[in-house]
Design a protein around this motif. Sequence first.
Motif, PDB file in Angstrom:
ATOM      1  N   PHE A 142      29.157  19.616   3.212  1.00  0.00           N
ATOM      2  CA  PHE A 142      28.490  20.495   2.246  1.00  0.00           C
ATOM      3  C   PHE A 142      28.485  21.945   2.721  1.00  0.00           C
ATOM      4  O   PHE A 142      28.588  22.866   1.907  1.00  0.00           O
ATOM      5  N   SER A 143      28.386  22.172   4.020  1.00  0.00           N
ATOM      6  CA  SER A 143      28.441  23.540   4.544  1.00  0.00           C
ATOM      7  C   SER A 143      29.816  24.150   4.335  1.00  0.00           C
ATOM      8  O   SER A 143      29.939  25.329   4.005  1.00  0.00           O
ATOM      9  N   ALA A 144      30.872  23.359   4.507  1.00  0.00           N
ATOM     10  CA  ALA A 144      32.230  23.862   4.289  1.00  0.00           C
ATOM     11  C   ALA A 144      32.437  24.233   2.826  1.00  0.00           C
ATOM     12  O   ALA A 144      32.969  25.312   2.520  1.00  0.00           O
ATOM     13  N   PHE A 145      32.039  23.356   1.910  1.00  0.00           N
ATOM     14  CA  PHE A 145      32.165  23.673   0.488  1.00  0.00           C
ATOM     15  C   PHE A 145      31.310  24.876   0.108  1.00  0.00           C
ATOM     16  O   PHE A 145      31.745  25.747  -0.649  1.00  0.00           O
ATOM     17  N   GLY A 146      30.103  24.929   0.628  1.00  0.00           N
ATOM     18  CA  GLY A 146      29.207  26.042   0.317  1.00  0.00           C
ATOM     19  C   GLY A 146      29.727  27.365   0.832  1.00  0.00           C
ATOM     20  O   GLY A 146      29.652  28.382   0.132  1.00  0.00           O
ATOM     21  N   SER A 147      30.271  27.377   2.035  1.00  0.00           N
ATOM     22  CA  SER A 147      30.802  28.624   2.574  1.00  0.00           C
ATOM     23  C   SER A 147      32.038  29.077   1.816  1.00  0.00           C
ATOM     24  O   SER A 147      32.262  30.274   1.627  1.00  0.00           O
ATOM     25  N   PHE A 148      32.852  28.124   1.329  1.00  0.00           N
ATOM     26  CA  PHE A 148      34.012  28.491   0.518  1.00  0.00           C
ATOM     27  C   PHE A 148      33.576  29.188  -0.765  1.00  0.00           C
ATOM     28  O   PHE A 148      34.085  30.254  -1.110  1.00  0.00           O
ATOM     29  N   PHE A 149      32.630  28.586  -1.481  1.00  0.00           N
ATOM     30  CA  PHE A 149      32.200  29.180  -2.743  1.00  0.00           C
ATOM     31  C   PHE A 149      31.413  30.469  -2.523  1.00  0.00           C
ATOM     32  O   PHE A 149      31.508  31.400  -3.328  1.00  0.00           O
ATOM     33  N   LEU A 150      30.651  30.562  -1.458  1.00  0.00           N
ATOM     34  CA  LEU A 150      29.952  31.805  -1.160  1.00  0.00           C
ATOM     35  C   LEU A 150      30.945  32.912  -0.818  1.00  0.00           C
ATOM     36  O   LEU A 150      30.779  34.058  -1.248  1.00  0.00           O
ATOM     37  N   GLY A 151      31.983  32.581  -0.074  1.00  0.00           N
ATOM     38  CA  GLY A 151      33.024  33.561   0.227  1.00  0.00           C
ATOM     39  C   GLY A 151      33.780  33.994  -1.013  1.00  0.00           C
ATOM     40  O   GLY A 151      34.118  35.173  -1.166  1.00  0.00           O
ATOM     41  N   ALA A 152      34.057  33.071  -1.925  1.00  0.00           N
ATOM     42  CA  ALA A 152      34.732  33.416  -3.174  1.00  0.00           C
ATOM     43  C   ALA A 152      33.856  34.323  -4.029  1.00  0.00           C
ATOM     44  O   ALA A 152      34.347  35.285  -4.631  1.00  0.00           O
ATOM     45  N   LEU A 153      32.574  34.052  -4.077  1.00  0.00           N
ATOM     46  CA  LEU A 153      31.650  34.898  -4.832  1.00  0.00           C
ATOM     47  C   LEU A 153      31.571  36.291  -4.229  1.00  0.00           C
ATOM     48  O   LEU A 153      31.601  37.301  -4.941  1.00  0.00           O
ATOM     49  N   TYR A 154      31.493  36.370  -2.916  1.00  0.00           N
ATOM     50  CA  TYR A 154      31.434  37.655  -2.224  1.00  0.00           C
ATOM     51  C   TYR A 154      32.702  38.464  -2.476  1.00  0.00           C
ATOM     52  O   TYR A 154      32.650  39.665  -2.757  1.00  0.00           O
ATOM     53  N   THR A 155      33.857  37.804  -2.394  1.00  0.00           N
ATOM     54  CA  THR A 155      35.124  38.480  -2.631  1.00  0.00           C
ATOM     55  C   THR A 155      35.222  38.977  -4.066  1.00  0.00           C
ATOM     56  O   THR A 155      35.687  40.094  -4.315  1.00  0.00           O
ATOM     57  N   ALA A 156      34.781  38.176  -5.023  1.00  0.00           N
ATOM     58  CA  ALA A 156      34.831  38.581  -6.421  1.00  0.00           C
ATOM     59  C   ALA A 156      33.930  39.786  -6.683  1.00  0.00           C
ATOM     60  O   ALA A 156      34.313  40.705  -7.409  1.00  0.00           O
ATOM     61  N   ILE A 157      32.769  39.804  -6.086  1.00  0.00           N
ATOM     62  CA  ILE A 157      31.858  40.929  -6.278  1.00  0.00           C
ATOM     63  C   ILE A 157      32.429  42.189  -5.648  1.00  0.00           C
ATOM     64  O   ILE A 157      32.412  43.268  -6.248  1.00  0.00           O
ATOM     65  N   ARG A 158      32.959  42.071  -4.431  1.00  0.00           N
ATOM     66  CA  ARG A 158      33.549  43.247  -3.768  1.00  0.00           C
ATOM     67  C   ARG A 158      34.749  43.777  -4.549  1.00  0.00           C
ATOM     68  O   ARG A 158      34.903  44.989  -4.706  1.00  0.00           O
ATOM     69  N   ARG A 159      35.596  42.899  -5.042  1.00  0.00           N
ATOM     70  CA  ARG A 159      36.763  43.332  -5.811  1.00  0.00           C
ATOM     71  C   ARG A 159      36.328  43.976  -7.121  1.00  0.00           C
ATOM     72  O   ARG A 159      36.900  44.985  -7.547  1.00  0.00           O
ATOM     73  N   GLY A 160      35.319  43.429  -7.766  1.00  0.00           N
ATOM     74  CA  GLY A 160      34.798  44.025  -8.993  1.00  0.00           C
ATOM     75  C   GLY A 160      34.195  45.392  -8.752  1.00  0.00           C
ATOM     76  O   GLY A 160      34.343  46.299  -9.569  1.00  0.00           O
TER      77      GLY A 160
END
Length: 58
Positions: free
Chosen positions: A25-43
Amino acid sequence: MDPLDPASKSSLVGGWPPLLTLAIFSAFGSFFLGALYTAIRRGMKEDGWFSFKKKDNE
């Protein structure tokens, strides 16, 4: 002396299976948190939030 929680004697509560579940669950959570962070920074960069984008006429 008996433990306060009788479930702690069970093999389902202690041992490596809960740690494996936590790791998955930590691996999946860190993946989605990283994707969210990247999307916000790119936006922020592409839409010009907070003046990250330099203006051409200056």
